[in-house]
Each structure stands twice: as C-alpha cells, then as structure tokens.
Design a protein around this motif. Structure first.
Motif: not given
Lengths: 265, 393
Positions: B290-291, B297-301, B306-307, B355-356
């Motif tokens: 997911t982009v 960025g803080h919304r990524a679980p 992450k990259v 992130h994935w």
C-alpha cells in the motif's frame, strides 16, 4: 507513346513469348507443307500428307520409338537411383557426404562432347558392344544428377515435424514414408522424371558417340538434315509438342477444378 | 468418447537427463504428473521444457532416466508405440491430406477400419464438422490449432502433450483457445501436459504448474500457491513480479523471523521462508503493498513491514496504477494499487511510505542472484539506467 509506357511490361512479355514460340510455330506450319524439292524450307502448298502418313519415310518411326524406349528405361532407373541418393544426402550425415554432393554436379558441368567421347573410350576399352544399352547407360548417368538436384530441393523444403507428427500418430517408419514423406516429395520426383525423360529424348551428342549403329530420333534428324529433312519429322516434332502441351494443360485444369471444388464446399 | 470416464494413470518421469554435447538440457528431472490433470511446464526458452516433452513423446533419444505411465515403463518404446500424442507448436498438419484424413491418420495407422464415426464425433467436439473436406492451408490459425488437437485426441492417448500450442495465435484468439482447451480437457479427462513460456497462459489453464529453469524444476504446485509463496528468486521474478530486498536474519520472535535490511527490520513468517542461512531476501508482490504519502505514515499499522521511498514513475492503467518507488539505497520497487481511492493519487517526486502485512511477505535464501528469472529487458533497462547515472556523476 503513353500507351506503350503504361503497358511496357505486357508488351515486352508478349514480344519475348513471340520470340520463344516462333521456331515452334515454323516447325508446326511446315509440317503441313508439300515441299517442291528435297528441302522443306519454303512454303509451297498446303497438305496433310505427312500427318496421314507419319511413318512414310523409312526410319522415322523406328528411330522415334527407339528414343522413347531409351527415354523410359533411362528415366525409370535414374529417377529411382537419384531419389535414393537425394534422400541419403539430405537425411543422413556420413563421411564423404559433401564430396558426393560436389561429384553429383560434375556430369551437369562437364561438356557433353567430353562426356560422350570419354564414355565411348570406356566402352571400347571394355569391349562393350555399342547400341541401345550403351546409350541407356550414358543417359542414366547424366540424368541422375538432375534428378538428385530436383528431389533434394523438394526434400529440403519438407518440414521435419511432419514426419515426427506421423511417428507420433502411430506410423512406423515404413508407413511414415508411405503416407507422409512420399506423397509430399512425389511432385518433386515426378518433375525430376519428366525433366529426365525430356533430357534423354532430346540428347544428341552423347548418344551419337555411343550409339554404334543404333539410330535415335535426334540422330535420324541429324542424318536426314544432310539430304533434306522429311516433312514427317516436323509432324512428329509437332506431335510431341502438342502432347507435352496437353499434359501441362491437363494438370492445370485438374488443379483449377480441385481448387474451385474446395472453395465452393 | 466425450463424457465417458476413462481410466487414466499418472505419468512418472524418473531421473530424466538429456544432454546435447555435454550440456544438460534436462538435468536429473524427477516428476509425477497426476492422472487427468492439466499440467503446465513453464519456463523461458532453452530451459529444457520442450526437450522434456519430446522425451515423453519419444521423439528425442534418452541420455538417462525412465518414463512410466502408471506401472508401464515406456522409456524404450519408439514414438509410434507410445500411448502418447502431441500437439505440435506449428501444428504440423499434413498438407496433402484434408481435415478428415488428418484427424483419421492415427486411427488408420492402428488398423482401425471404421473411422467415420469417431472422426465426425471428434470434429464435432472441436466444432469443425463443416471443414472436414478442406485442406489445412484453407483454415485459419485457430481452426488449424483445433484440428491439431482433434488429430491427437482421437487416439485417446493416456497423455496429451501440447508444445506451445497457442504460440502462433494472436492475443484474442489465444484467450479463446485457452478456454476451449480447458473445456476439451474437462470433457475427455485425459492428462494434458502443456509446455509454455507464457506465465499467464500457464496460470489460467493449468491445475498444476511446474516452473523449469536450466533443466530442473524450480517449483511445482497449484498456480495460486506458487504465486503467493515462491520458493526461489527465479520463481519470484519469473512468475509475476516481486520486490526483493536483501537483508540479514536477526533471530526469531515466536513464529516470525526478523530480518534487518538497510536500517529497518522486517517480519517474515518462518513458515513462509525457505532461507537456510542468515543471509535472506525479503520478498513481497507489488499488489500486496500500500502506498501512503509520507506525512500520513502514522496511519500504517504498526505490525506491517514498511519502506520509505520517493515516487519516480506513475502509470495509470485503468483498473490499477503502477508506481515505481526508489528507496534510499537506490532500489526500484514496483507497487500496483487498485484504483479505488477517491481524490489525489501520489505523483512523481512524492515521499511515500510503502507498507504491507507480514502475512504477504516471503523469505528467500540470500545467496541467490536477485535478478534470476526477471525478464531480461527489465534487467537490461536497469543496467542501462545505472550505467547512464554513473556516467552523469
């Protein structure tokens, strides 16, 4: 001027065709001539004498038959041998293959005078009686080259996958040859045989050296030319031409019909 | 024959080897192809897949190994004695025979007298009854292809071999024929072994796919299973695309392996890793990522891998958008995003966070070349790009 420029190709083609067919036309026309002297050169009077009495001149018909016999025997033997050589050259890798390929071309490249006289020397040394068989042997020898070249071209154009497909579909080597290879190469073999026959029928130089007392059709004409060629020769030549033409037309018609039938179904 | 249940048996290849002047085209290949399955041998040209097929057909002499159908050893049988038929790449229809006789060829060679009924049935199956008296050259490519299938299938072989059968067809026709072949296979129940270099074709048609590389099977199984969990770099790159990041294993927490790479730690489920040593490659498929704009960025679980990177290319392709993202260590990652987002998409130059989920992550042994199996144009392009860059620098 503009007409010529637009139709230049057609005009040239027609001119070339006329050039090619004039000699044949002259031969055919003169076969209906009644020459005044010994030489059938100038037109004097229309007559069908030569056609109604084809064998009227002694030796014409017998030499014609001799040539056809020699042609048939030589063609059959040369086609059989040449086809086998072509298969060997295309299908197998063996020592001396490239040499054989080269040697096959030699009889085609050698001047016929040389070939004829060398063969004569050979036959005389072997004390082989000159006659029909020496001519047949000589013809087979030079026809083979043409057969090999023709059949080889056809074989090389044959997709090897077709034979693999046949093997895959339960055809043993013999059936593969019988039902796939042979039918596909057959047109090449037939072409080679026709070419071989016409080369044999036509040959004068090699035959003349090795015929002994035998008289083939070309040798007869050569002999007759000294004294004046009989009109029957023109008639026979025209006959040969017409037969050849009919064979070609016949095969064209068969092809055309087959194609029409296929399109309509 | 259509619809009838036939007894079919597994095809076994045992230690198959085929060498051409010391180069092994097929290298000690052992493989069981289940009865009645649609099996695809997938690989780039020259990987030995066609050689394997020709060995099974009996068209290529063995160097070593054995081939069995059920318990029957057919290794030493000649091509015309094997209960196996082939659909050739260029079809190899007999040009001097009409369609009926082409299809009847195998039956006639086996001395079967009544060929009319089965041939007509077979022509019906491939929907070519009207063409029975035509010559192969008068048929279109797709029709010729169906004749080739009919000609092989009419013999009710234990195994039908298909050598790139759709290679000569245009894209639209190929899709049609893929469905057609599946239908035919379903109807006759014969084992189909299909050789192809087209991964999409292999995935859509086959129950089981074996990916071949340099004469060996790299991975074999259900297409979805292989795609979701490739076991070698070659497979990861050859079947679909993959983003592969080289790192070092740092140890385990529970069922997960922790891998550090370029200053970040990635979580790889141990069950999804084939790595042996500490050197590891972390892999993920482009559509699993997911982009996010870097500021979001803080919304990524938290649990996600992450990259960070910068978008270098965006290409919109209707159902999805493809992003090229350059990482701080100058690696290009590819991301496919479905076009379900309302509003602005990321654009070239944006700082993004990819992130994935660890569940979508796979681990590969790090001693492999990360470009193995990637399409050569891609590798070339990358090499050319880096060559250009170094010249500019």
């Amino acid at each position: 001027m503009r007409f010529i420029r637009r139709n230049l190709l057609a005009v040239v083609a027609i001119l070339v065709l006329i050039y090619l067919f004039i000699p044949i036309a002259v031969v055919a026309i003169l076969s209906f001539n009644k020459p005044s002297g010994k030489f059938n050169i100038s037109w004097t009077q229309f007559s069908t004498d030569a056609w109604t009495n084809l064998c009227g001149v002694p030796g014409v018909c017998s030499s014609f038959v001799t040539s056809i016999q020699i042609g048939i025997i030589a063609t059959i033997v040369a086609t059989a041998l040449g086809t086998m050589i072509a298969f060997a050259l295309v299908r197998y890798r063996f020592r001396g293959r490239s040499t054989t390929n080269l040697l096959i071309f030699l009889p085609m490249a050698t001047p016929e005078v040389v070939l004829g006289s060398s063969l004569l020397a050979l036959f005389l040394n072997l004390r082989f009686p000159l006659g029909q068989w020496t001519v047949v042997i000589a013809h087979i020898m030079f026809i083979i080259s043409f057969v090999v070249v023709t059949v080889k071209a056809r074989l090389q154009g044959l997709d090897p996958r077709l034979e693999e497909a046949a093997r895959d579909l339960y055809a043993n080597p013999r059936s593969t040859f019988r039902y796939v290879t042979l039918p596909l190469v057959a047109p090449g073999i037939a072409g080679a045989a026709l070419l071989g026959f016409s080369l044999s029928f036509d040959d004068f130089i090699i035959s003349y050296f090795n015929a002994g007392t035998l008289v083939t059709f070309p040798i007869f004409i050569w002999g007759a030319a000294q004294r004046g060629i009989p009109v029957q020769v023109n008639a026979l030549a025209t006959l040969v031409f017409v037969i050849a033409l009919l064979i070609v037309l016949g095969s064209q018609v068969v092809n055309y019909r087959r194609r029409r039938k296929l399109v309509s179904t | 024959m259509a619809g009838a249940v036939r007894q079919v048996e597994d095809l076994h290849l045992l230690n198959l080897t085929k060498k051409f002047a010391d180069v092994a085209a097929v290298d000690d290949l052992t493989l069981t192809i289940p009865a009645g399955s649609f099996f695809a041998l997938l690989g780039a040209s020259g990987c030995g897949k066609t050689t394997t097929l020709r060995r099974v057909a009996g068209l290529e002499d063995p160097t070593a190994g054995a081939i069995k159908i059920g318990a029957r050893d057919i290794t030493d049988l000649r091509a015309f004695q094997r209960p196996v038929n082939t659909v050739f790449q260029s079809y190899a229809l007999f040009p001097h025979l009409d369609i009926f006789e082409n299809v009847a060829f195998g039956l006639r060679r086996r001395g079967i007298k009544d060929v009319k009924t089965p041939v007509n049935q077979m022509l019906e199956l491939v929907e070519l009854s009207a063409m029975a008296r035509r010559k192969p050259t008068q048929l279109s490519g797709g029709q010729q292809q169906r004749v080739a299938v009919a000609r092989a299938l009419i013999n009710e072989p234990d195994v039908l071999l298909l050598d790139e059968p759709l290679g000569a067809l245009d894209l639209k026709l190929r899709r049609q024929m893929q469905i057609e072949l599946k239908r035919i296979q379903h109807e006759v129940g014969t084992t189909f072994v299909h050789v192809t270099h087209d991964q999409e074709e292999a995935m859509t048609m086959a129950d089981t796919v074996a990916i071949m590389n340099a004469g060996r099977i790299e991975q074999m199984g259900n297409p979805a299973a292989i795609y979701e969990l490739p076991k070698t770099v070659f497979v990861a790159n050859f079947l679909g695309q993959s983003n592969l990041i080289t790192g070092t294993a740092q140890g385990r927490t529970g069922d997960d392996i922790l891998v550090s790479a370029h200053g970040r730690t990635y979580v790889v489920p141990a069950a999804r890793s084939t790595a042996g040593g500490d050197s590891m490659i972390v892999g993920v498929r482009p559509e699993k990522m997911t982009v996010l704009d870097a500021v979001d960025g803080h919304r990524a679980p938290d649990a996600h891998n992450k990259v960070l990177g910068r978008v270098t290319d965006v290409s919109y392709a209707g159902v999805s958008t493809q992003y090229q993202v350059r990482t701080p260590w100058d690696q290009e990652l590819t991301v496919f995003e479905q076009n379900v987002i309302v509003g602005d998409r990321c654009s070239v130059g944006d700082e993004v966070l990819l992130h994935w989920s660890p569940e979508h992550t796979f681990g590969l042994d790090g001693v492999q070349d990360v470009h193995a199996g990637a399409s050569p144009e891609l590798v070339d392009l990358e090499a050319a790009a880096s060559a250009l860059e170094s010249r500019g620098a």
